[in-house]
Write a protein that holds these residues in place. Sequence first.
Motif, PDB file in Angstrom:
ATOM      1  N   LEU A 134     -45.974  10.942   6.158  1.00  0.00           N
ATOM      2  CA  LEU A 134     -46.003  11.821   4.987  1.00  0.00           C
ATOM      3  C   LEU A 134     -46.408  11.070   3.719  1.00  0.00           C
ATOM      4  CD1 LEU A 134     -42.850  14.067   5.511  1.00  0.00           C
ATOM      5  CD2 LEU A 134     -45.239  14.737   5.676  1.00  0.00           C
ATOM      6  N   GLY A 135     -46.638   9.772   3.844  1.00  0.00           N
ATOM      7  CA  GLY A 135     -47.107   9.005   2.706  1.00  0.00           C
ATOM      8  C   GLY A 135     -46.053   8.194   1.995  1.00  0.00           C
ATOM      9  N   TYR A 136     -44.835   8.156   2.517  1.00  0.00           N
ATOM     10  CA  TYR A 136     -43.780   7.377   1.881  1.00  0.00           C
ATOM     11  C   TYR A 136     -43.911   5.899   2.236  1.00  0.00           C
ATOM     12  CZ  TYR A 136     -41.489  11.849   0.915  1.00  0.00           C
ATOM     13  OH  TYR A 136     -41.209  13.102   0.463  1.00  0.00           O
ATOM     14  N   ASP A 137     -43.540   5.057   1.290  1.00  0.00           N
ATOM     15  CA  ASP A 137     -43.484   3.613   1.511  1.00  0.00           C
ATOM     16  C   ASP A 137     -42.132   3.326   2.176  1.00  0.00           C
ATOM     17  OD1 ASP A 137     -43.677   0.867   1.489  1.00  0.00           O
ATOM     18  OD2 ASP A 137     -43.349   0.658  -0.666  1.00  0.00           O
ATOM     19  N   VAL A 138     -42.165   2.993   3.459  1.00  0.00           N
ATOM     20  CA  VAL A 138     -40.950   2.862   4.263  1.00  0.00           C
ATOM     21  C   VAL A 138     -40.772   1.419   4.709  1.00  0.00           C
ATOM     22  CG1 VAL A 138     -39.742   3.675   6.337  1.00  0.00           C
ATOM     23  CG2 VAL A 138     -41.236   5.243   5.079  1.00  0.00           C
ATOM     24  N   ARG A 139     -39.527   0.968   4.686  1.00  0.00           N
ATOM     25  CA  ARG A 139     -39.144  -0.322   5.268  1.00  0.00           C
ATOM     26  C   ARG A 139     -37.998  -0.087   6.252  1.00  0.00           C
ATOM     27  NH1 ARG A 139     -43.043  -1.125   2.699  1.00  0.00           N
ATOM     28  NH2 ARG A 139     -43.609  -2.896   1.388  1.00  0.00           N
ATOM     29  N   VAL A 140     -37.921  -0.962   7.256  1.00  0.00           N
ATOM     30  CA  VAL A 140     -36.877  -0.860   8.281  1.00  0.00           C
ATOM     31  C   VAL A 140     -36.177  -2.203   8.390  1.00  0.00           C
ATOM     32  CG1 VAL A 140     -36.363  -0.321  10.702  1.00  0.00           C
ATOM     33  CG2 VAL A 140     -38.300   0.807   9.547  1.00  0.00           C
ATOM     34  N   VAL A 141     -34.862  -2.193   8.411  1.00  0.00           N
ATOM     35  CA  VAL A 141     -34.093  -3.410   8.633  1.00  0.00           C
ATOM     36  C   VAL A 141     -33.352  -3.263   9.953  1.00  0.00           C
ATOM     37  CG1 VAL A 141     -32.108  -2.574   7.279  1.00  0.00           C
ATOM     38  CG2 VAL A 141     -32.414  -5.021   7.646  1.00  0.00           C
ATOM     39  N   ARG A 199     -38.697  -3.230  -3.236  1.00  0.00           N
ATOM     40  CA  ARG A 199     -38.613  -1.829  -3.642  1.00  0.00           C
ATOM     41  C   ARG A 199     -39.492  -0.975  -2.738  1.00  0.00           C
ATOM     42  NH1 ARG A 199     -37.848  -4.942  -8.008  1.00  0.00           N
ATOM     43  NH2 ARG A 199     -36.082  -4.374  -9.370  1.00  0.00           N
ATOM     44  N   CYS A 200     -38.992   0.186  -2.374  1.00  0.00           N
ATOM     45  CA  CYS A 200     -39.736   1.083  -1.507  1.00  0.00           C
ATOM     46  C   CYS A 200     -39.233   2.506  -1.720  1.00  0.00           C
ATOM     47  CB  CYS A 200     -39.589   0.669  -0.032  1.00  0.00           C
ATOM     48  SG  CYS A 200     -37.897   0.683   0.580  1.00  0.00           S
ATOM     49  N   ASP A 201     -39.880   3.458  -1.065  1.00  0.00           N
ATOM     50  CA  ASP A 201     -39.414   4.838  -1.153  1.00  0.00           C
ATOM     51  C   ASP A 201     -38.181   5.063  -0.275  1.00  0.00           C
ATOM     52  OD1 ASP A 201     -41.507   5.593  -2.870  1.00  0.00           O
ATOM     53  OD2 ASP A 201     -42.854   5.952  -1.173  1.00  0.00           O
ATOM     54  N   VAL A 202     -38.263   4.607   0.967  1.00  0.00           N
ATOM     55  CA  VAL A 202     -37.174   4.851   1.925  1.00  0.00           C
ATOM     56  C   VAL A 202     -36.891   3.576   2.702  1.00  0.00           C
ATOM     57  CG1 VAL A 202     -36.343   6.285   3.823  1.00  0.00           C
ATOM     58  CG2 VAL A 202     -37.970   7.243   2.184  1.00  0.00           C
ATOM     59  N   LEU A 203     -35.615   3.231   2.797  1.00  0.00           N
ATOM     60  CA  LEU A 203     -35.182   2.158   3.681  1.00  0.00           C
ATOM     61  C   LEU A 203     -34.487   2.792   4.876  1.00  0.00           C
ATOM     62  CD1 LEU A 203     -34.644  -0.868   4.317  1.00  0.00           C
ATOM     63  CD2 LEU A 203     -32.427  -0.575   3.163  1.00  0.00           C
ATOM     64  N   VAL A 204     -34.888   2.387   6.071  1.00  0.00           N
ATOM     65  CA  VAL A 204     -34.235   2.829   7.299  1.00  0.00           C
ATOM     66  C   VAL A 204     -33.434   1.667   7.852  1.00  0.00           C
ATOM     67  CG1 VAL A 204     -34.577   3.690   9.644  1.00  0.00           C
ATOM     68  CG2 VAL A 204     -36.060   4.489   7.796  1.00  0.00           C
ATOM     69  N   ILE A 205     -32.153   1.892   8.085  1.00  0.00           N
ATOM     70  CA  ILE A 205     -31.275   0.853   8.631  1.00  0.00           C
ATOM     71  C   ILE A 205     -31.098   1.130  10.115  1.00  0.00           C
ATOM     72  CG2 ILE A 205     -29.031  -0.270   8.470  1.00  0.00           C
ATOM     73  CD1 ILE A 205     -28.794   0.774   5.620  1.00  0.00           C
ATOM     74  N   GLY A 206     -31.702   0.297  10.949  1.00  0.00           N
ATOM     75  CA  GLY A 206     -31.623   0.458  12.389  1.00  0.00           C
ATOM     76  C   GLY A 206     -32.955   0.852  12.986  1.00  0.00           C
ATOM     77  N   ALA A 207     -33.443   0.082  13.973  1.00  0.00           N
ATOM     78  CA  ALA A 207     -34.746   0.326  14.587  1.00  0.00           C
ATOM     79  C   ALA A 207     -34.599   0.755  16.034  1.00  0.00           C
ATOM     80  CB  ALA A 207     -35.641  -0.912  14.480  1.00  0.00           C
ATOM     81  N   ALA A 237     -35.525   4.928  -2.933  1.00  0.00           N
ATOM     82  CA  ALA A 237     -35.179   6.257  -3.431  1.00  0.00           C
ATOM     83  C   ALA A 237     -34.224   6.969  -2.482  1.00  0.00           C
ATOM     84  CB  ALA A 237     -36.442   7.084  -3.623  1.00  0.00           C
ATOM     85  N   ALA A 238     -34.233   6.584  -1.194  1.00  0.00           N
ATOM     86  CA  ALA A 238     -33.319   7.164  -0.214  1.00  0.00           C
ATOM     87  C   ALA A 238     -33.159   6.184   0.935  1.00  0.00           C
ATOM     88  CB  ALA A 238     -33.841   8.500   0.305  1.00  0.00           C
ATOM     89  N   VAL A 239     -32.076   6.340   1.683  1.00  0.00           N
ATOM     90  CA  VAL A 239     -31.785   5.491   2.837  1.00  0.00           C
ATOM     91  C   VAL A 239     -31.486   6.379   4.031  1.00  0.00           C
ATOM     92  CG1 VAL A 239     -30.068   3.919   3.849  1.00  0.00           C
ATOM     93  CG2 VAL A 239     -30.982   3.469   1.563  1.00  0.00           C
ATOM     94  N   VAL A 240     -32.053   6.018   5.173  1.00  0.00           N
ATOM     95  CA  VAL A 240     -31.682   6.629   6.449  1.00  0.00           C
ATOM     96  C   VAL A 240     -30.848   5.607   7.206  1.00  0.00           C
ATOM     97  CG1 VAL A 240     -32.483   7.559   8.644  1.00  0.00           C
ATOM     98  CG2 VAL A 240     -33.732   8.083   6.537  1.00  0.00           C
ATOM     99  N   ALA A 241     -29.581   5.931   7.428  1.00  0.00           N
ATOM    100  CA  ALA A 241     -28.676   5.036   8.160  1.00  0.00           C
ATOM    101  C   ALA A 241     -28.700   5.433   9.631  1.00  0.00           C
ATOM    102  CB  ALA A 241     -27.260   5.132   7.603  1.00  0.00           C
ATOM    103  N   ALA A 242     -29.390   4.648  10.441  1.00  0.00           N
ATOM    104  CA  ALA A 242     -29.568   4.962  11.860  1.00  0.00           C
ATOM    105  C   ALA A 242     -28.865   3.933  12.723  1.00  0.00           C
ATOM    106  CB  ALA A 242     -31.054   5.036  12.201  1.00  0.00           C
ATOM    107  N   THR A 243     -27.644   3.595  12.316  1.00  0.00           N
ATOM    108  CA  THR A 243     -26.806   2.682  13.087  1.00  0.00           C
ATOM    109  C   THR A 243     -25.574   3.438  13.569  1.00  0.00           C
ATOM    110  OG1 THR A 243     -25.559   2.010  11.130  1.00  0.00           O
ATOM    111  CG2 THR A 243     -27.523   0.725  11.665  1.00  0.00           C
ATOM    112  N   PRO A 244     -24.884   2.911  14.589  1.00  0.00           N
ATOM    113  CA  PRO A 244     -23.633   3.550  15.006  1.00  0.00           C
ATOM    114  C   PRO A 244     -22.645   3.612  13.847  1.00  0.00           C
ATOM    115  CG  PRO A 244     -24.357   1.962  16.657  1.00  0.00           C
ATOM    116  CD  PRO A 244     -25.238   1.776  15.468  1.00  0.00           C
ATOM    117  N   LYS A 245     -21.838   4.653  13.832  1.00  0.00           N
ATOM    118  CA  LYS A 245     -20.917   4.878  12.712  1.00  0.00           C
ATOM    119  C   LYS A 245     -19.849   3.798  12.596  1.00  0.00           C
ATOM    120  CE  LYS A 245     -22.846   8.806  11.619  1.00  0.00           C
ATOM    121  NZ  LYS A 245     -23.820   8.904  12.712  1.00  0.00           N
ATOM    122  N   PHE A 246     -19.526   3.139  13.695  1.00  0.00           N
ATOM    123  CA  PHE A 246     -18.489   2.110  13.596  1.00  0.00           C
ATOM    124  C   PHE A 246     -18.971   0.940  12.747  1.00  0.00           C
ATOM    125  CE2 PHE A 246     -20.934   0.001  16.822  1.00  0.00           C
ATOM    126  CZ  PHE A 246     -20.634  -1.348  16.693  1.00  0.00           C
TER     127      PHE A 246
END
Length: 511
Positions: free
Chosen positions: A61-68, A39-47, A292-301
């Motif tokens: 900003l103080g959010y608990d962030v994880r990156v996959v 569990r975390c505040d934000v998951l980021v998909i793509g590094a 709580a939110a996801v940032v999808a930073a992968t190609p759209k395909f």
Amino acid sequence: MDGDDDNLLRLQLWYQRWQPAHQLFWRNQSVAAPSRTHRCDVLVIGAGPAGLTAAWLLQRLGYDVRVVEHEPTVGGAARTEAWKDALIPCGALYFAELSPVLREVLQATGLQPVPIADDALWLKGKAYRTFWRDDVLSELPIPQTERHAFRRFRTQLQELPIPPYPLPNPLPPRWQAIAAQPAEQFVSAYGSSTLTKLLNAYARSAMGASLAEVSTYCLWDFYSGEFGREFGCPRYSFLGGLAALCQRMARQIGAERIWRQCTAVHCEHLSSGRVRTLCAAEDGSTFAVEAAAVVAATPKFVAKHYLPELPPAQQQAMLRLRYAPYLTVHLQTPFRLVPEQTFSLWVPEARYFTDIVDVTPLQPQPVEGFISCIYAPLPMGQRSALLDEQQLRQTVEGIVQEALQLLAPERASAVREAACFVWGHALVVPTPLSLLGAAQQASQSVGRIVFANTDNDASPALENAMEHALYAAETVHRLLRPHLSRSVIRQPNASYLCTNGHHAHPVQPVD
């Protein structure tokens, strides 16, 4: 080409990690039930640069962030590999704008930009450095009418307003016509076959496709910064390439927060409003991440496969985006292929490659000889060659032979080793169709899933990756802390931030 025969080219091949994605998304391989939940505040998909920048900003900003991250290394298209005691930048190499968010990252990480030299043009067996200068243009072995065409193109592109990024949705009418126009039509109006060949090589190298396939809008924007330092167009990189920036951000985020060789396979909202993402690890296990939110930073395909909540129209928009198959071929030689004090040597007469970059000045430690990177985008119809090693090796040998025969024929037989990075879908192609609505529609947020990648506006550049990361971080910040007014980056009056918190591009307004 395994090195047993001295007449064969000994080749080191590096690949993107394709097989797991092919199994999961195109062959519908099932995954096990998750064995654990994070569990975390934000998951980021793509590094890549976009994902890491978004994670870095949100963490500050103080959010608990994880990156996959699907790959074993961070950086995306800004990737570096080790070879023959050298660091080989395999993809994106430079940037041209020290934007507010980039300045903030550089200040926090202590990373210093390295100015890079101007380019040269190879014509009829000779290299012409800083070829956009009038005194050099007058020496080019082309008719006087073509020299005038070069000058007109340079002057007009510098005087024209720069197209706005990120892409307005919709584009204002005056920009719609420019976006709809194939760049080939724009360039052919200058009446110079040499200029057309040069810009065709540039379009293939920087945008992954020929002038006939890319939009005038993006060519206009990109090449307006390519004339050289004397024309107010400086460019920069880092020791070790752009990957150095990604590695610095990754270290500040924390290695334990970045799960590498893990693939996001399913991402959707729960009834609670949080977002649950299933991830497949390299060892075959599956884990879940509730955020709580996801940032999808992968190609759209790829995104269209792991996001079942996408509206049909948005899925169709993603399908309209195109990505270039690409090779970067690397040589270490005791002699120069690229002239001294030159960054990229453009070779418009070449069939199999577009330009050669000297990355020796970007080496953090001294190396023997010279390190050259040959950029070789492939036609769309040759994507299958990336999966056939024998065909791939033959293609690389053809690229190396052509480069050496053109630039150093008397020494071609002495080069018996090369390395190659094989790109599958790293480079989005700015087609007219993508700029006229597909990219904008494809990048619309879906609930608390926010997109950040250069294909948000079909404009493959580090500056745009970081710009979309900033937009994604601002969006997530407003979603999770709507009562706060604190900005994502420190400068509250930076040109990237409007007073209402929405993202802006620092260009002149358009009608």
